[in-house]
Design an enzyme around this catalytic site. Sequence first.
Site, short mmCIF file in Angstrom:
data_model
loop_
_atom_site.label_atom_id
_atom_site.label_comp_id
_atom_site.label_asym_id
_atom_site.label_seq_id
_atom_site.Cartn_x
_atom_site.Cartn_y
_atom_site.Cartn_z
N SER A 175 0.88 -1.18 0.00
CA SER A 175 0.00 0.00 0.00
C SER A 175 0.91 1.22 0.00
O SER A 175 2.10 1.11 0.34
CB SER A 175 -0.85 -0.02 1.28
OG SER A 175 -1.50 1.22 1.48
N TYR A 227 -2.65 -1.31 10.53
CA TYR A 227 -2.65 -1.51 9.08
C TYR A 227 -1.32 -1.01 8.49
O TYR A 227 -0.68 -1.72 7.69
CB TYR A 227 -3.83 -0.76 8.44
CG TYR A 227 -3.94 -0.93 6.94
CD1 TYR A 227 -4.52 -2.07 6.39
CD2 TYR A 227 -3.46 0.04 6.07
CE1 TYR A 227 -4.63 -2.23 5.01
CE2 TYR A 227 -3.56 -0.11 4.68
CZ TYR A 227 -4.15 -1.23 4.16
OH TYR A 227 -4.25 -1.39 2.79
#
Length: 251
Positions: free
Chosen positions: A142, A155
């Site tokens: 990401s 995350y």
Amino acid sequence: MILQDKVALVTGGASGIGRATAIAFGAAGAKVVFSDIRSVEGEETADLIRETGAECLFVKSDVSSEVDVRELVQTTVATYGKLDCAFNNAGIDLVVTPLHEQSIEDFDKIMSINARGLFLCMKYEIQQMLTQGAGAIVNNSSTNGLVALPGISPYVASKHAVMGLTRSAALDYAKQGIRINAVNPGPIATDLMARSANQMGITLDGLGSWVPMDRIGQTTEIAQAVVFLCSDAASYITGQPLAIDGGYTAS
Ligand code: NAD
């Protein structure tokens, strides 16, 4: 058809980026095996791939289970004879809140899927690729594997772990014909991102204003990059992050 005669594996292929990439692998000529924990949506992806004329197999499989992952790779090889390309994509998000309010259970859950699950996938994919002397792996990190955002520390930690696994493993196997890279998507229009945006009190389109290109990305824009990284056109690329983020991490 830059993946003609290749066999490609995708985890988390029942929706979003995984579904788009499984379809793109098929369109590029590969035979596709993909997994997910959701059967109904998995079979929907299988129908979409077969409509293009490509061959595919859906396997219900949980990346956080070592038994499931080992069997997923075994099933791929038993069905199509080898494993050339793998896109380790399955992942989850959780609640948006500062670190001191994050639960230990949520931290363990996100790490068990996004980091430990990806490690398990790489372990068994690489064991197979070593027997072949070739292979290409792409891990879905990401932009949060490169830079941070507030409110999602577990995350962000899990996606930085993906980058560590990618870089380190790329060095482990650089002499053995196995290339390992990562994609680092910015905000992409998927169910996962819609849920996160909702928690942040912003719409999916509203997220586009964070991005220099002034829009969020589409799943196909990640899928095409994964196909490229898995293809022989990327033969000298290993250990690299590829930010696909409309310029978000350029500033
Ligand atoms: P998504 O929710 O549409 O897809 C994720 C898929 O993974 C789902 O089909 C889900 O059922 C599956 N999955 C979840 N847990 C699993 C498990 N234990 N085993 C197997 N499959 C499992 O979301 P998406 O946005 O397409 O996310 C795919 C990946 O992309 C994730 O790793 C996510 O972190 C990453 N990512 C997404 C964005 C974005 O903006 N959408 C940005 C950066 C990174």
